[in-house]
Design a protein around this motif. Structure first.
Motif, PDB file in Angstrom:
ATOM      1  N   CYS A 207      -1.893 -12.935   0.985  1.00 20.03           N
ATOM      2  CA  CYS A 207      -1.412 -11.559   0.850  1.00 20.03           C
ATOM      3  C   CYS A 207      -1.051 -11.311  -0.606  1.00 20.03           C
ATOM      4  N   ASN A 210      -1.787  -4.940  -3.566  1.00 18.72           N
ATOM      5  CA  ASN A 210      -1.602  -3.719  -2.787  1.00 18.72           C
ATOM      6  C   ASN A 210      -2.086  -3.833  -1.349  1.00 18.72           C
ATOM      7  N   ASN A 211      -2.436  -5.018  -0.876  1.00 15.84           N
ATOM      8  CA  ASN A 211      -2.717  -5.163   0.546  1.00 15.84           C
ATOM      9  C   ASN A 211      -1.488  -4.712   1.329  1.00 15.84           C
ATOM     10  N   GLN A 212      -1.700  -3.961   2.397  1.00 16.20           N
ATOM     11  CA  GLN A 212      -0.554  -3.425   3.139  1.00 16.20           C
ATOM     12  C   GLN A 212      -0.829  -3.447   4.635  1.00 16.20           C
ATOM     13  N   VAL A 233       4.707  -2.430   4.926  1.00 17.29           N
ATOM     14  CA  VAL A 233       5.059  -3.174   3.717  1.00 17.29           C
ATOM     15  C   VAL A 233       3.789  -3.530   2.966  1.00 17.29           C
ATOM     16  N   ARG A 234       3.965  -3.790   1.680  1.00 13.26           N
ATOM     17  CA  ARG A 234       2.877  -4.261   0.825  1.00 13.26           C
ATOM     18  C   ARG A 234       3.137  -5.698   0.439  1.00 13.26           C
ATOM     19  N   CYS A 235       2.075  -6.361   0.006  1.00 10.10           N
ATOM     20  CA  CYS A 235       2.193  -7.778  -0.344  1.00 10.10           C
ATOM     21  C   CYS A 235       2.938  -8.000  -1.654  1.00 10.10           C
ATOM     22  N   TYR A 239       8.168  -1.564   0.589  1.00 14.24           N
ATOM     23  CA  TYR A 239       8.018  -0.910   1.886  1.00 14.24           C
ATOM     24  C   TYR A 239       8.011   0.600   1.689  1.00 14.24           C
ATOM     25  N   TRP A 260       7.366   3.916  -1.971  1.00 11.85           N
ATOM     26  CA  TRP A 260       7.326   2.456  -2.046  1.00 11.85           C
ATOM     27  C   TRP A 260       8.548   1.935  -2.813  1.00 11.85           C
ATOM     28  N   THR A 268       6.959 -12.682   0.740  1.00 12.81           N
ATOM     29  CA  THR A 268       5.693 -12.425   0.045  1.00 12.81           C
ATOM     30  C   THR A 268       4.901 -13.686  -0.252  1.00 12.81           C
ATOM     31  N   THR A 311      -3.508  -1.142   8.812  1.00  9.60           N
ATOM     32  CA  THR A 311      -3.653  -1.996   7.629  1.00  9.60           C
ATOM     33  C   THR A 311      -4.613  -1.335   6.659  1.00  9.60           C
TER      34      THR A 311
END
Length: 335
Positions: A207, A210-212, A233-235, A239, A260, A268, A311
């Protein structure tokens, strides 16, 4: 070398030709001129002289061969071996000595005196349970999906333009195929929900950036799914809570109710597990991560609806996969 050979050949031919008297095209009147050497003799002399000349050996031009760099084969990193417990060496026991004969006492044996107990060993600190964690104060959930298969909550499986779902080893593997948000909805009861507390347990192997991922709630129409709230949430440890309305504007409207925001409550690291929770009470939307209260927003655009997961990949060239290990909800919770 080639220049000297050419020069020598020209010089020799000049000597030969100057030594030979060739007949002129128009001899003087009354006089016949004969060549000193005949044509055959002249050709023979030239051939002999040429055969005695040293032959220049051509130099072979050797082109340097390019040395290619060694090919390095990339290998997948192997997981580090799990350290095993090293057995302690056995302490040799003392060999008992034969008993020494003693006199039998004639008086009564003394009464054994109790030895005072030593200090009580101390234990480590007890993990602190957050008083904000709804899971600890709401009791048993109204329903739980252990993610053994799609039948418990009627999840749609397979591929779509944006996502894919499959169930494997007690997990729902949910994959985002694009950078755009994509979601799938569950249908546990065949009807919409209003007031409830919803949780999802998510594990991410890799993760980054910007993967979310997160949950979409209060979707008014199950089959249309073009409205609702997205809490996720983002990696990178942030949130947000957003409102999506696909009926507004040419391509829909996404409103950030909570932009965010960084939080230390979000795990993380690699192979991290995060527990996301959202409590919905009327227009109150209360956010939690891993039992920690993050904040609350107020919005009454969608008072009830269905829920699911969403996702999105942070990269257009690489899909992003999450493993949903469990989802639970509590009906009509107390805040």
């Amino acid at each position: 070398m080639k220049r000297w050979t050419t020069f020598f050949t020209v010089f020799l031919m000049t000597l030969i030709l100057t030594g030979c008297v060739l007949p002129s095209s128009t001899p003087p009147a009354g006089e016949s001129v004969k060549p000193t050497l005949s044509d055959v003799e002249m050709q023979t002399q030239i051939a002999l002289m040429l055969t005695t000349m040293p032959t220049a050996t051509p130099e072979q031009a050797t082109q340097p061969t390019a040395t290619l760099p060694p090919v390095v084969t990339a290998s997948e990193p192997q997981p580090s071996p799990v350290p095993t417990e090293t057995p302690l060496p056995q302490v040799p026991t003392a060999t008992p000595l034969p008993p020494t004969p003693t006199e039998v006492p004639t008086q009564a044996a003394p009464t054994a005196t109790a030895t005072p107990a030593g200090p009580t060993p101390t234990t480590g600190p007890t993990p602190t349970v957050s008083p904000d964690d709804p899971r600890n104060r709401l009791g048993n959930p109204s329903d739980t999906d252990p993610m053994n298969d799609e039948t418990a909550w009627n999840w749609p499986t397979g591929y779509s333009e944006f996502t894919s779902i499959e169930f494997r080893n007690g997990q729902m593997l949910f994959k985002g195929l694009q950078t755009k948000l994509g979601w799938r909805l569950a249908n546990p009861r065949g009807e919409a929900f209003s007031n409830l507390y919803l949780e999802m347990m998510v594990k991410t192997e890799s993760c980054t950036g910007n993967n979310q991922f997160g949950m979409i709630v209060r979707v008014p129409v199950l089959k249309d799914a073009n409205q609702g709230y997205l809490f996720g949430v983002r990696c990178d440890g942030k949130y947000s809570l957003r409102k999506w309305d696909g009926t507004l504007g040419e391509k829909g409207t996404l409103t950030r109710l909570k932009d965010w925001t960084s939080s230390n409550a979000i795990n993380t690291e690699a192979n991290a597990t995060n527990r996301l929770g959202l409590m919905m009470l009327g227009k109150r939307l209360i956010m939690y991560v891993n039992g920690t209260l993050l904040g609350e927003v107020s919005d009454d655009a969608f008072p009830n609806g269905y829920f699911g997961v969403y996702t999105a990949s942070g990269s257009s060239s690489e899909p992003f996969t999450i493993a949903v290990e469990e989802m639970s909800y509590w009906l009509n919770p107390n805040p």
